[in-house]
Design an enzyme around this catalytic site. Structure first.
Site, PDB file in Angstrom:
ATOM      1  N   SER A  12       0.843  -1.202   0.000  1.00  0.00           N
ATOM      2  CA  SER A  12       0.000   0.000   0.000  1.00  0.00           C
ATOM      3  C   SER A  12       0.874   1.247   0.000  1.00  0.00           C
ATOM      4  O   SER A  12       2.074   1.188   0.270  1.00  0.00           O
ATOM      5  CB  SER A  12      -0.919   0.016   1.231  1.00  0.00           C
ATOM      6  N   TYR A 148       9.020   8.982  16.117  1.00  0.00           N
ATOM      7  CA  TYR A 148       9.139   8.782  14.678  1.00  0.00           C
ATOM      8  C   TYR A 148      10.443   9.387  14.160  1.00  0.00           C
ATOM      9  O   TYR A 148      11.174   8.759  13.391  1.00  0.00           O
ATOM     10  CB  TYR A 148       7.945   9.402  13.967  1.00  0.00           C
TER      11      TYR A 148
END
Length: 251
Positions: A12, A148
């Protein structure tokens, strides 16, 4: 000449665009993917001799090694693309230990696991190309992206280290640092966090790139394809910001 390409998280978003460009240009793709059924549906036009999908959580080293060893038993590993990753929103105060461990396991250890497993096979066959998906967060501070940013900084450092250690083995290692890319993840994030304000927030996020829009997945895929191709044979140890001017023009 057809290459054998391993792509993690290729089902994806950016990974799907990268997978498709290699498949459409006649290469063989070995995809390590958690969402196997949805990926098979999305890629149903490709035959099983061209696209091989392996159920895999890249944080599981034993599973990664098993898959890559199995691939290498019948094919050379020409290209490894470490695309699988997860995101997280939060400062150091709001990032729990569980959050930190999860981000590290996928975004850092997952990249390490795949490189660790693939390098011996690439050395044996005379070389190869490794591409890691870093981020603009590898370079600049972004609000509410503590964990992150940590993981993507590590990806960038791994890129440089691997390129240095294996240049004499004919193994190239580069990375791409995208800014915001318009993927289904972005649409889902906006729908979940800003119901009724999706367009307004999309426009706001788009304008954080000086060029005035988000990147398209196919734009990342085209750069990825070039960096893994023989046309980039003189390129290693380099990160490529694909950021619409974000890093340099916002400073």
């Amino acid at each position: 000449m057809s290459k054998n390409v391993i792509i993690t998280g290729g089902g994806s978003g950016i990974g799907a665009a990268i997978s498709r460009i290699f498949l459409d240009k006649g290469h063989i793709v070995f995809m390590l993917e958690r969402n196997v059924e949805s990926t098979r549906e999305a890629f149903s036009e490709y035959t099983e001799d061209k696209l091989h999908i392996f159920p895999c959580d890249v944080s599981d080293q034993a599973r990664v090694v098993q898959i890559i060893d199995d691939i290498a038993a019948s094919a050379t590993i020409d290209v490894l693309i470490n695309n699988a990753g997860i995101s997280h929103i939060g400062t150091v105060e709001t990032t729990s230990e569980e959050d930190m461990d999860k981000l590290f396991a996928v975004n850092v250890k997952g990249v390490y696991n795949c490189i660790h497993a693939a390098i011996p096979h690439m050395k044996k066959s005379g070389g190869g190309a490794i591409l890691n998906m870093a981020s603009i967060a590898s370079h600049v501070g972004i609000a509410d992206r503590f964990a992150y940013s940590m993981t993507k900084g590590a990806v960038l450092a791994m890129t440089y280290s691997v390129a240095k250690d294996y240049v004499a083995d004919g193994i190239r290692c580069n990375s791409i640092s995208p800014a915001r890319v318009h993927t289904p993840f972005v649409d889902g994030f906006l729908a979940k966090n800003y119901p009724g304000q999706e367009k307004e927030m999309y426009d706001k996020l788009s304008k954080t790139q000086p060029i005035g829009r988000m990147a398209r997945p196919d734009e990342v895929a085209k750069l990825a394809y070039f960096l893994c191709s023989d046309d980039a044979a003189f390129t290693t140890g380099t990160d490529y910001p694909l950021d619409g001017g974000f890093i340099k023009l916002n400073s």
